[in-house]
Design a protein around this motif. Structure first.
Motif, short mmCIF file in Angstrom:
data_model
loop_
_atom_site.label_atom_id
_atom_site.label_comp_id
_atom_site.label_asym_id
_atom_site.label_seq_id
_atom_site.Cartn_x
_atom_site.Cartn_y
_atom_site.Cartn_z
N GLU A 69 0.61 -1.03 -0.05
CA GLU A 69 0.01 -0.35 0.17
C GLU A 69 1.36 1.43 0.13
O GLU A 69 0.25 2.31 0.06
N PRO B 173 2.40 4.38 -1.35
CA PRO B 173 2.16 5.95 -2.06
C PRO B 173 2.91 5.46 -3.14
O PRO B 173 3.04 5.73 -4.69
N THR C 276 1.79 2.88 -5.20
CA THR C 276 -0.24 2.80 -6.06
C THR C 276 0.15 4.22 -6.26
O THR C 276 -1.14 3.77 -7.47
N GLU C 277 0.66 5.16 -6.75
CA GLU C 277 0.30 5.76 -7.62
C GLU C 277 1.09 6.27 -8.30
O GLU C 277 1.38 7.01 -9.83
#
Length: 276
Positions: free
Chosen positions: A122, A124, A127-128
């Motif tokens: 998870e 960032p 995930t981004e």
């Protein structure tokens, strides 16, 4: 292949590059890939706790040890471990992965020092992630060179993305080439992933401008019987340190700083560009 090739061959070349680049970015963004790393924690003889990993960690002559609290568990080689667990001595550039829920704790040794790198899906940064920018593939940057092995592999010490850290690699030989019949250029090669293959780390005149300043890497297939190699600079890639400060990537040898602009391959990641 040259720029005079037929449109069909150029389209095929570009499609093959696109497929390769998608695979490369997909591996980078794997749930436990480098974009999932949340910390780079150097271990010491005194036990330490870290916010993104279970237990208390230490290292010494017998290698890495973790002491897990009540209710904490790691899975190592498919076996659940609790309480005190000894990972033993980790070899240089080696590592062990321990599963913790949906995360993985990497235990490794770099530059003679033990470390752990937790990898959380998870995070960032993962995930981004939207992909790595790159120059459009161009057959002009597929260059034929000549590989000359050294009489004996030469141990070469290079710096690292982490200040004060050093890596030592055996260099089996050197590659010489020209771009567009220009000046003679050369790159000291290290061993690649596949048997007989090579890998070069380099910077060039684009480094710090359109490409990552510290280094790019290029995998080279095994030389032919006459020493011929193909350098496809369209496939020059960023190392993990281009995306995250939690990587210990090696820097190129001083002689691999090319004085020309290699306007091919991966560019500076979005993650490293200044925020307006």
């Amino acid at each position: 292949m040259t720029v005079q090739d037929s449109p069909t061959r150029i389209e095929t070349f570009a499609a093959a590059w696109e497929a390769w680049h998608r695979r490369k970015d997909s591996a980078l963004a794997h749930e436990h890939g480098f974009l999932a790393v949340t910390g780079l924690h150097w271990l010491a003889p005194d036990p330490q706790r870290f916010p993104d990993a279970p237990g208390t960690w230490s290292t010494g002559h017998d290698g890495v040890t973790v002491v897990l609290d009540e209710g904490e568990e790691l899975v190592v080689d498919g076996t659940a471990v609790r309480g005190r667990h000894r990972f033993g001595v980790i070899p240089e550039r080696g590592g062990v992965n321990a599963v913790w829920g949906d995360a993985v704790i990497e235990i490794a040794k770099r530059g003679g020092l033990d470390l752990i790198r937790p990898r959380h899906p998870e995070h960032p940064l993962r995930t981004e992630f939207t992909g790595t920018p790159a120059y459009a593939p161009d057959p002009r940057w597929v260059v034929t060179g000549t590989y000359t092995p050294f009489p004996q592999p030469r141990p070469i010490t290079v710096g690292a993305a982490v200040e004060g850290l050093q890596h030592v690699y055996d260099a089996p030989g050197r590659i010489r080439f020209r771009i567009d019949d220009g000046q003679a250029l050369g790159l000291t090669a290290f061993n690649g992933h596949a048997p007989g293959s090579l890998m070069v780390l380099f910077t060039d005149a684009t480094s710090g401008v359109t490409t990552y300043a510290a280094s790019r890497a290029l995998q080279v297939e095994a030389p032919g019987p006459d020493g011929t190699v193909v350098l496809d600079f369209n496939r020059a890639t960023n190392l993990p340190c281009a995306y995250t400060d939690f990587a210990t990537c090696p820097l190129p040898p001083a002689e691999n700083r090319l004085p020309v602009a290699i306007e091919a391959g991966e560019k500076l990641p979005h993650e490293r560009k200044p925020i307006a």
